[in-house]
Write an enzyme that holds these catalytic residues in place. Structure first.
Site, PDB file in Angstrom:
ATOM      1  CG  ASP A 157      -1.491  -1.315 -49.340  1.00 41.34           C
ATOM      2  OD1 ASP A 157      -1.682  -2.447 -49.836  1.00 41.34           O
ATOM      3  OD2 ASP A 157      -1.160  -1.139 -48.157  1.00 41.34           O
TER       4      ASP A 157
ATOM      5  CG  PHE B 281       4.459  -4.261 -53.038  1.00 44.49           C
ATOM      6  CD1 PHE B 281       4.689  -5.612 -52.988  1.00 44.49           C
ATOM      7  CD2 PHE B 281       4.011  -3.614 -51.874  1.00 44.49           C
ATOM      8  CE1 PHE B 281       4.454  -6.326 -51.832  1.00 44.49           C
ATOM      9  CE2 PHE B 281       3.775  -4.323 -50.712  1.00 44.49           C
ATOM     10  CZ  PHE B 281       3.995  -5.704 -50.691  1.00 44.49           C
TER      11      PHE B 281
ATOM     12  N   GLY C  58      -2.101  -0.162 -56.357  1.00 47.44           N
ATOM     13  CA  GLY C  58      -1.270  -1.055 -57.164  1.00 47.44           C
ATOM     14  C   GLY C  58      -0.717  -2.199 -56.355  1.00 47.44           C
TER      15      GLY C  58
ATOM     16  CG  ASP D 147      -1.942   1.123   1.111  1.00 49.21           C
ATOM     17  OD1 ASP D 147      -2.778   1.037   0.191  1.00 49.21           O
ATOM     18  OD2 ASP D 147      -1.901   2.081   1.899  1.00 49.21           O
TER      19      ASP D 147
END
Ligand SMILES: Cc1cn([C@@H]2O[C@H](COP(=O)(O)OP(=O)(O)OP(=O)(O)O)[C@@H](O)[C@H]2O)c(=O)[nH]c1=O
Length: 624
Positions: free
Chosen positions: A480, A508, A506, A88
């Site tokens: 992407d 890659f 597109g 505590d």
């Protein structure tokens, strides 16, 4: 490891931390302790005036927290613990004890009191050894406390309110967290820093050494020794538990725990020890805490996923604290089921439970709500709905390869996304993860010499935004799949400059790559097998002008750090399974990534860490 033996004395025991404090959990697990977390239900309402000192109050509260857990676990008879640790932390100033603020006004009262002054932080700690005697719980309690003094700077009202509005004060004694934003309020600290954070690790280790280390012959300190013994003494510790004798330190230091009190020493007997009645006891094998954690781990994940899916954290962020019955109504679920789920989330440290009801922890407010800059809600939902299904068929994947598993999970192998819904599910997951790491990736190296970049597989553009923010001259193209680009607009942050970012659809592997000085592959390569990686790097290399660069970010550790980064290693350890189920890729180390870049005509290859998760490798295209 030289530091292990003293903590190692607890490795064979079923240790329970009777605390919901994430800081305590972190401090102890960082020290190598393995334990189960069972937050105490003891209400911190002892009459402060009846204690002679603040430290006595903290120690007694810690003791009651730990004993409540020990009794509850013994009653339920489920994996009854050998050792329960309770703690505590309180802040004291001018004779006043400050605990956790109940609301913002209370936090303001506390922080104003501390403003510009020195105060003390006490943490009371108890180590309770438990044993079963004829069905009754027997406990022995060792307690101690640690005091640290902390001086606050003179702080303006505005700063205090800004700090309170950050939400940080609410679950912390005195209304501040020295380990985070609250550190900025502090002028100096005298004593153990971790004591302020919530657990005095150094003092704890000394107590363990006292408990488990018998006095060495000729050691003038004997059982009273109060410092961590020298390293070679630690090494000797490994066998003392088997000694079977009584533990002098325990006898001297321990206090008895109420109705369960007794005088026997806590450590287990040795390999084949004779007890006082002459009976021979077999050595107990080490408690398989780690194994049990692994066996139960999926339940913890599922509880988190379910609470995310039902938007529990959103409701509590907006309206908490709330009682289970109100939460059930708001999420349209049964009261009983919601109650169970909330209990589980509190036990996992995702929620706080007080008299006022349940409320979010800091981590839940930041990461488990469905919106917000740091939300990982999408990742939780994706893992729950998609990855969970795939892992259900891990046996099929292991036996027959990924295609079978994908088929069993209802996925067609020839198409990544079945519907706009699954595309969005995936994008939300990636968006949360990318935002978490984008800044680290963008700043791992100084990229200011580049004026154009193309983020291949850049998904929602989270990294592109960070790159554009960090390098104002940079034009970034996110490249992407058309499915992804179609939905990317939904993820664009309001009010951020977007004229420096464009999205181009597109593939890659097949389509012409946009021209750029710097090509970025962030967490892309691990999805692909070697032949595809070579194909992609060949394409990049042929587009890249001399002096241009390629930046690869992957969850790959530097080899020499692998052993140290245990948690990260565990995450990485699961990656091959993900690859088996999700595709034919594999994780690659930073060294291997560097070799790949060199092989494809990149020179001056450098590696840098990007936060805890990723390594970034940068290569410069040499003249062909
Ligand atoms: C001064 C200070 C405190 N704390 C936290 O304050 C809580 C104290 O409350 P507690 O009652 O001792 O513990 P709890 O969080 O309620 O957990 P439990 O043990 O279940 O009662 C603990 O969390 C501590 O880390 C910080 O994180 N940083 C700081 O600088």
């Amino acid at each position: 490891m030289v530091l292990c033996p003293v903590i190692g004395k607890l490795l064979h025991k079923h240790v329970v931390l009777a605390s919901a404090s994430p800081r305590r959990q972190e401090i102890l697990s960082n020290a190598g302790l393995r334990f189960e977390v069972v937050p105490s239900r003891f209400k911190e309402k002892l009459c402060k005036a009846s204690f002679p000192t603040p430290s006595a109050y903290a120690v007694e509260t810690a003791k009651q927290k730990a004993l409540e857990v020990a009794r509850r676990m013994h009653q339920k008879d489920l994996r009854a613990p050998d050792v329960v640790i309770g703690a505590d932390t309180i802040v004291t100033i001018g004779g006043l004890i400050l605990e956790k603020p109940v609301d913002k006004q209370d936090a303001y009262r506390m922080l104003s009191r501390l403003n510009g002054k020195e105060h003390s932080v006490f943490t009371g700690v108890v180590i309770v050894h438990c044993s079963d005697r004829d069905g009754r719980l027997h406990t022995e309690v060792l307690d101690f406390y640690e005091e640290t003094t902390v001086k606050f700077s003179e702080l303006s009202e505005e700063l205090l309110w800004e700090y309170i509005d950050s939400g940080e004060p609410m679950d912390k004694a005195g209304g501040y967290g020295i380990q985070a934003l609250g550190g900025m309020l502090v002028e100096h600290v005298r004593g153990d820093f971790l004591n302020v954070v919530g657990f005095p690790l150094n003092h704890f280790c000394k107590k363990l050494a006292q408990l488990y280390c018998p006095p060495c012959p000729g050691d003038a300190w004997g059982a009273e020794r109060d410092s961590i013994p020298a390293v070679d003494t630690f090494e000797d510790l490994s066998d003392v538990e088997g000694g079977g004798g009584s533990d002098p330190a325990w006898g001297d230091r321990g206090s008895c725990g109420g109705e369960e009190a007794g005088a026997a020493p806590p450590p287990a007997p040795g390999p084949r020890d004779t007890d006082l009645n002459g009976a021979v006891e077999e050595k107990r094998p080490p408690f398989p805490t780690g194994l049990l954690e692994l066996m139960e781990g999926f339940k913890a994940s599922k509880a988190l996923f379910t609470a995310c899916k039902l938007n529990v954290f959103d409701v509590l962020r907006d309206q908490g604290p709330l009682k289970a019955v109100d939460i059930a109504r708001k999420i349209n679920a049964s009261v009983r089921g919601t109650g169970r789920l909330l209990e589980a989330c509190a036990a996992l440290g995702l929620l706080h439970k007080t008299d006022a009801g349940y409320s979010n922890t800091e981590a839940a407010d930041l990461h488990l709500v469905s919106d917000g800059a740091h939300s990982l809600h999408g990742l939780a939902v994706y893992n729950d709905s998609h990855v969970w299904d795939l892992f259900t068929h891990l046996d099929l994947a292991a036996r027959d390869g990924a295609e079978q598993a994908r088929g069993a999970a209802g996925m067609k192998a020839d198409r990544l996304f079945q519907s706009a819904e699954t595309t969005l599910l995936f994008m939300r997951a990636m968006h949360g993860l990318s935002k978490l790491t984008a800044r680290d990736v963008a700043t791992a190296f100084d990229l200011s010499r580049f004026t154009s970049a193309c983020d291949l597989g850049g998904c929602t553009g989270a990294l592109a935004h960070e790159l554009a923010r960090e390098y104002p001259r940079l034009q970034v193209t996110v490249f992407d799949l058309p499915d992804i680009i179609e939905h990317a607009r939904a993820f664009q942050p309001d009010g951020q400059r977007t004229e420096h970012i464009r999205f181009v659809p597109g593939d890659f592997f097949t389509d012409a790559l946009p021209r750029a000085q710097l090509y970025v592959l962030s967490r892309v390569l691990h999805d692909w097998p070697d032949d595809r990686v070579h194909h992609l790097l060949t394409r990049i290399s042929s587009c890249c002008e001399p002096g241009g660069g390629v930046l690869v970010a992957e969850a790959a550790a530097m080899e020499e750090e692998e052993a140290a980064a245990a948690a990260a290693a565990r995450r990485r350890g699961l990656q091959p399974l993900g690859a088996l189920l999700l595709g034919a890729g594999r994780p690659r180390s930073a060294r291997e990534l560097g070799q790949l870049l060199r092989r494809h005509g990149f020179r001056d290859v450098r590696v840098a860490p990007a936060g805890d998760l990723l390594r970034v490798v940068l290569g410069t295209r040499a003249a062909p």
